[in-house]
Scaffold this motif. Structure first.
Motif, PDB file in Angstrom:
ATOM      1  N   TYR A  81       0.703  -1.238   0.023  1.00  0.00           N
ATOM      2  CA  TYR A  81      -0.054   0.079   0.045  1.00  0.00           C
ATOM      3  C   TYR A  81       0.931   1.514  -0.181  1.00  0.00           C
ATOM      4  O   TYR A  81       0.648   2.085  -0.777  1.00  0.00           O
ATOM      5  CB  TYR A  81      -1.016  -0.119   1.141  1.00  0.00           C
ATOM      6  N   ASP A  82       1.775   1.483   0.940  1.00  0.00           N
ATOM      7  CA  ASP A  82       2.509   2.642   1.002  1.00  0.00           C
ATOM      8  C   ASP A  82       3.247   2.964  -0.271  1.00  0.00           C
ATOM      9  O   ASP A  82       3.492   4.040  -0.685  1.00  0.00           O
ATOM     10  CB  ASP A  82       3.478   2.607   2.336  1.00  0.00           C
ATOM     11  N   GLU A  83       3.980   1.877  -0.841  1.00  0.00           N
ATOM     12  CA  GLU A  83       4.819   1.967  -2.090  1.00  0.00           C
ATOM     13  C   GLU A  83       4.136   2.338  -3.222  1.00  0.00           C
ATOM     14  O   GLU A  83       4.155   3.290  -4.074  1.00  0.00           O
ATOM     15  CB  GLU A  83       5.402   0.733  -2.207  1.00  0.00           C
ATOM     16  N   TYR A  85       1.036   3.773  -3.138  1.00  0.00           N
ATOM     17  CA  TYR A  85       0.412   5.221  -2.716  1.00  0.00           C
ATOM     18  C   TYR A  85       1.318   6.193  -3.276  1.00  0.00           C
ATOM     19  O   TYR A  85       1.039   7.096  -4.042  1.00  0.00           O
ATOM     20  CB  TYR A  85       0.167   5.378  -1.316  1.00  0.00           C
ATOM     21  N   GLN A  86       2.754   6.153  -3.061  1.00  0.00           N
ATOM     22  CA  GLN A  86       3.781   7.097  -3.274  1.00  0.00           C
ATOM     23  C   GLN A  86       3.837   6.969  -4.678  1.00  0.00           C
ATOM     24  O   GLN A  86       4.165   8.043  -5.251  1.00  0.00           O
ATOM     25  CB  GLN A  86       5.066   6.622  -2.507  1.00  0.00           C
TER      26      GLN A  86
END
Length: 122
Positions: A81-83, A85-86
């Protein structure tokens, strides 16, 4: 009964194919082209499920599609998710974020909203 596919109509097929490949890793898995060249149906897959996104391109269509209030969307889950999202922030395609729910939406070239949520969210 089981789900087969979901459809988005697109104005610029090549632009949409590039968007879905770069943003979500979706690749063409099958296609249907009208004998007279008036339309193309390209089905995109994620390589993990049988579900596909059908992109419909109509040769004579020149006006953007009216998506109304866009109260519908396609959703994807990801273990990264974080990867992801960025990546989407860097691409400039994040259109709405709901930090309280832990989700966000991106928008495709034709204005369709796509929800991104962590795999463990639901």
């Amino acid at each position: 009964m089981r789900f087969s596919h979901f459809n988005f109509n697109v104005l610029d097929l090549e632009r949409s194919l590039k968007f879905y490949d770069e943003s979500l890793g979706l690749k063409p898995v099958k296609e249907k082209v009208a004998e007279d060249g008036t339309y193309k149906l390209i089905y995109l897959g994620d390589g993990k499920t049988d579900f596909t996104l059908e992109l419909t391109w109509l040769k004579d269509r020149t006006e953007p599609y009216n998506l109304g209030e866009c109260e519908f969307h396609l959703a994807f889950t990801t273990d990264k998710y974080d990867e992801v999202y960025q990546k989407h922030k860097d691409m400039g395609i994040v259109i709405f974020e709901n930090e309280k729910m832990g989700i966000y939406f991106i928008v495709d070239p034709d204005g369709y909203w796509i929800e991104i949520l962590p795999a463990n969210r639901f």
